[in-house]
Structures are given as C-alpha cells and as structure tokens.
Scaffold this motif. Structure first.
Motif, mmCIF file in Angstrom:
data_model
loop_
_atom_site.group_PDB
_atom_site.id
_atom_site.type_symbol
_atom_site.label_atom_id
_atom_site.label_comp_id
_atom_site.label_asym_id
_atom_site.label_seq_id
_atom_site.Cartn_x
_atom_site.Cartn_y
_atom_site.Cartn_z
ATOM 1 N N UNK A 93 -58.179 16.909 -31.077
ATOM 2 C CA UNK A 93 -57.942 15.555 -30.567
ATOM 3 C C UNK A 93 -56.746 14.920 -31.260
ATOM 4 N N UNK A 94 -56.539 15.258 -32.540
ATOM 5 C CA UNK A 94 -55.365 14.752 -33.244
ATOM 6 C C UNK A 94 -54.089 15.296 -32.607
ATOM 7 N N UNK A 95 -54.110 16.554 -32.186
ATOM 8 C CA UNK A 95 -52.950 17.155 -31.527
ATOM 9 C C UNK A 95 -52.661 16.467 -30.198
ATOM 10 N N UNK A 170 -43.501 14.769 -13.902
ATOM 11 C CA UNK A 170 -44.039 16.125 -14.035
ATOM 12 C C UNK A 170 -43.490 16.793 -15.286
ATOM 13 N N UNK A 171 -42.212 16.520 -15.612
ATOM 14 C CA UNK A 171 -41.611 17.084 -16.826
ATOM 15 C C UNK A 171 -42.273 16.509 -18.075
ATOM 16 N N UNK A 172 -42.618 15.225 -18.029
ATOM 17 C CA UNK A 172 -43.268 14.585 -19.171
ATOM 18 C C UNK A 172 -44.660 15.164 -19.402
ATOM 19 N N UNK A 173 -45.386 15.437 -18.324
ATOM 20 C CA UNK A 173 -46.711 16.027 -18.466
ATOM 21 C C UNK A 173 -46.624 17.456 -19.011
ATOM 22 N N UNK A 174 -45.607 18.205 -18.573
ATOM 23 C CA UNK A 174 -45.399 19.555 -19.097
ATOM 24 C C UNK A 174 -45.056 19.497 -20.584
ATOM 25 N N UNK A 175 -44.213 18.516 -20.957
ATOM 26 C CA UNK A 175 -43.871 18.323 -22.361
ATOM 27 C C UNK A 175 -45.110 17.970 -23.169
ATOM 28 N N UNK A 176 -45.966 17.119 -22.612
ATOM 29 C CA UNK A 176 -47.208 16.736 -23.283
ATOM 30 C C UNK A 176 -48.064 17.963 -23.590
ATOM 31 N N UNK A 177 -48.255 18.807 -22.576
ATOM 32 C CA UNK A 177 -49.063 20.019 -22.765
ATOM 33 C C UNK A 177 -48.400 20.952 -23.776
ATOM 34 N N UNK A 179 -46.368 20.216 -26.302
ATOM 35 C CA UNK A 179 -46.493 19.714 -27.675
ATOM 36 C C UNK A 179 -47.904 19.953 -28.205
ATOM 37 N N UNK A 180 -48.912 19.730 -27.360
ATOM 38 C CA UNK A 180 -50.301 19.978 -27.772
ATOM 39 C C UNK A 180 -50.482 21.449 -28.154
ATOM 40 N N UNK A 181 -49.997 22.343 -27.312
ATOM 41 C CA UNK A 181 -50.142 23.777 -27.563
ATOM 42 C C UNK A 181 -49.439 24.177 -28.858
ATOM 43 N N UNK A 182 -48.224 23.680 -29.051
ATOM 44 C CA UNK A 182 -47.473 24.019 -30.258
ATOM 45 C C UNK A 182 -48.159 23.489 -31.511
ATOM 46 N N UNK A 183 -48.715 22.269 -31.413
ATOM 47 C CA UNK A 183 -49.429 21.701 -32.569
ATOM 48 C C UNK A 183 -50.690 22.525 -32.877
ATOM 49 N N UNK A 186 -49.655 25.621 -34.571
ATOM 50 C CA UNK A 186 -49.156 25.404 -35.927
ATOM 51 C C UNK A 186 -50.280 25.314 -36.947
ATOM 52 N N UNK A 187 -51.431 24.693 -36.554
ATOM 53 C CA UNK A 187 -52.523 24.663 -37.535
ATOM 54 C C UNK A 187 -53.428 25.889 -37.429
ATOM 55 N N UNK A 188 -53.439 26.545 -36.267
ATOM 56 C CA UNK A 188 -54.249 27.761 -36.131
ATOM 57 C C UNK A 188 -53.635 28.921 -36.905
#
Length: 207
Positions: A93-95, A170-177, A179-183, A186-188
């Motif tokens: 949820x933090x991501x 649509x680009x902003x939503x793709x960016x949102x997803x 960033x979440x995946x990358x975050x 990064x902690x996984x």
C-alpha cells in the motif's frame, strides 16, 4: 478525472499504510487514526507550503478525509488471522501511495505553471512526505533516507511529467502501474542506491 482518481487511490493507500504502521507499533485506536491521517495528507501539506498553495486548501478535501477514515476503520476491524500479512500489505500500500501521490503532485505543479525542477520536488514531497512524517512519529528511520530505492521512483515520475513525456490519462495510469511495480521490485529484491558508510571506514582505519 485522472487527478481525482489518483487522489483517492493515494489517500486510501497511505491511510492504510499509516494505520498498519501504527498497529505494528501497538498504538491505540486514536494513534491509528492520527498516524493514518498524517500519512495520507502530510505530503500534500508539505508540497503546498513549498509551491505556494495555502495550507488551508487541505481542509477543502472533506470527502478525502472521510475516505481515509473509512479505510483506516476497515483495516482496524480486519480479523486477527490477517495480522501476519500486515507487513507485506503495508509495503504494497505504501508503494501504491508513493506512485499515486508522486504523479498527483507532479500534475499539481505542472498545472500551476512551475518549472520542471519544481515539478520533481512536488512529486517527491507529495509521494514521500507523508511517509517521512509517519516514520518519524513511529520512531522509525524514514524509508526515503535508506539505501533501498524509494524516492528515486518519485523523481522519475516528476521528470517524465515535467518534460511532458507522459501527459495523456492512459499514459499516466501506465506510469502509475509502472512506478508501483518498480517500487515492489526494489523492496522485494533489495535494490539499493550507492552509499558509503563512515562506520565501515572507521572500523577499517582502526584495524
């Protein structure tokens, strides 16, 4: 619409994140609500101070406050069998909150006509400001100051939006997803930025 959706997503995610941290620290129900509210709205308040928006604008977000309270109450009433999963869901949820608020903060600065540097600052502060205040109140080292990659993803979002590489919904939503995946990665996988420890250097010199 993109702005409102990201605001709702970020508010829910950070309110839950703050509530989870409060429960991990064994705070009472009042502490849970306070830490959740601070986490959800702290980053926006800090951003507003630095880019020239009155802090009182925060009190115009009545619906978001209600959404945050509902999210925290829901988490508080979770069955005890889910306790063992709280740490994992807290990171997730933090991501989500980091990604949603970083993009929202960048869009806020762009709409006000600020330069790219201010857009990046707004993205970082909105995305990580609430988490910094949360961790400090909980007596923890803020995530943004650790070697583990955190605020870097908010910087990426700010740059992409500031330079108008990403601007369509649509680009902003793709960016949102993204960033979440990358975050999450990064902690996984414990991705880290380069760092130097003076403690290690002192031990080597003492030897």
């Amino acid at each position: 619409m993109t702005w409102e959706v990201l605001s709702i997503i970020g508010t829910i995610a950070f309110a839950i994140s703050g509530a989870i941290v409060a429960m991990e620290e064994e705070y009472d129900i009042l502490g849970i609500y306070i830490l959740g509210i601070v986490t959800a709205f702290g980053g926006g308040a800090i951003r507003n101070l630095l880019i020239g928006v009155p802090v009182t604008a925060l009190w115009e977000q009545g619906v978001l406050f209600q959404i945050a309270l509902f999210a925290m109450t829901t988490v508080f009433l979770f069955p005890h069998s889910l306790l063992k999963h709280w740490h994992k869901w807290g990171n997730f949820t933090d991501a989500i909150g980091l990604s949603a608020f970083a993009i929202q903060g960048a869009l806020y600065a762009v709409n006000m006509g600020h330069p790219t540097s201010a857009v990046v600052v707004a993205a970082v502060l909105t995305g990580s400001g609430g988490g910094i205040v949360r961790d400090l109140l909980a007596g923890r080292k803020p995530l943004v100051l650790r070697a583990e990659i955190y605020a870097f993803w908010a910087i990426i979002a700010g740059l992409l939006i500031g330079f108008e590489v990403v601007k369509q919904p649509i680009e902003l939503y793709i960016l949102f997803i993204g960033i979440v995946v990358l975050r999450v990665f990064s902690y996984t996988y414990n991705w880290k930025l380069p760092n130097r420890s003076l403690q290690t250097l002192s031990k080597e010199q003492s030897l």
